[in-house]
Design a protein around this motif. Sequence first.
Motif, short mmCIF file in Angstrom:
data_model
loop_
_atom_site.label_atom_id
_atom_site.label_comp_id
_atom_site.label_asym_id
_atom_site.label_seq_id
_atom_site.Cartn_x
_atom_site.Cartn_y
_atom_site.Cartn_z
N GLY A 132 0.79 -1.23 0.00
CA GLY A 132 0.00 0.00 0.00
C GLY A 132 0.82 1.27 0.00
N LEU A 133 2.15 1.13 0.10
CA LEU A 133 3.01 2.31 0.10
C LEU A 133 3.61 2.53 -1.29
N GLU A 134 3.61 3.78 -1.75
CA GLU A 134 4.20 4.14 -3.04
C GLU A 134 5.38 5.06 -2.81
N GLY A 155 -4.25 5.10 -3.45
CA GLY A 155 -5.66 5.45 -3.32
C GLY A 155 -5.92 6.75 -2.60
N ASP A 156 -4.87 7.41 -2.07
CA ASP A 156 -5.05 8.68 -1.38
C ASP A 156 -3.86 9.58 -1.73
N GLU A 157 -4.05 10.48 -2.68
CA GLU A 157 -2.93 11.27 -3.20
C GLU A 157 -2.37 12.27 -2.20
N ASN A 158 -3.12 12.56 -1.14
CA ASN A 158 -2.65 13.53 -0.15
C ASN A 158 -1.99 12.88 1.07
N VAL A 234 -0.59 0.06 8.88
CA VAL A 234 0.53 0.00 7.94
C VAL A 234 1.75 -0.60 8.64
N LEU A 235 2.01 -0.15 9.86
CA LEU A 235 3.17 -0.60 10.60
C LEU A 235 3.12 -2.10 10.89
#
Length: 252
Positions: A132-134, A155-158, A234-235
């Motif tokens: 999920g990380l870019e 999925g979340d540009e901010n 995420v962690l």
Amino acid sequence: MKRIILIGTAALLLTALACRKSAEVMETPSLPTAEPAAVSAAPASTATDIPITAEPTATPTPIHTPNGAPPPRPVFHSIDEYILLAASVDIDDAECEEYFFKNLFGSGIRTKEDAIKTLELINSLPFPSADGLELKYVDLADFRDDFTVAYGIKGDENAFISFRMTLTGSDAEAERKAAEQADSLVELPEMCSPELKFLARVTFDPAYPRFVTNIRSHKVQIDTSLTEEEFMNVLANCEFITMDEYAKRAKP
């Protein structure tokens, strides 16, 4: 009488020679000097500017850094840029240096030896990786003792998470005890990487929480726009590898 004439003639010749030498001295051009007007015309530097130096001559002057700080280092805006740097050390020296000049000008990397040292430094540090990380950029920071890896969220540009770690080693247990005394320790997710020795909350701003931890004896500051709950998710699936391993997974 003849003697008097000879003495007079000699005196006239000496006088002529003296005048000639004086004229020659007067006509000798002076050495060029620096023009102060050219220096005063340069724009004033700010607190964050690199000090202004004299205009370079035909021979490039060496890069000087303030207070003995490390020289400029590269910023990678994609994993492809890192892969190109890693591949450059296998090509001919002349081609290698031409590549650095065209693609990494100002990065501090000028020779193959510089590139090898940079790669060794980067791959001595923990590199975070999670679904999920870019990857946004990797900054082996100029004039600072840190290495930053910044991610966006799919999925979340901010949204973002950045991991900023010190290059110099540190004492994980001492940092954990200090966080415990400050009552800032946060309970880690059950599935969290064992390489995370602790997690401490630095700010309580729900919009931009900040945490600190220690990974492989490097102090790490984590900033994110996620809520604490989202960040913990995420962690929970984050592992710490090397950038080289990350590159090989991204571009097998």
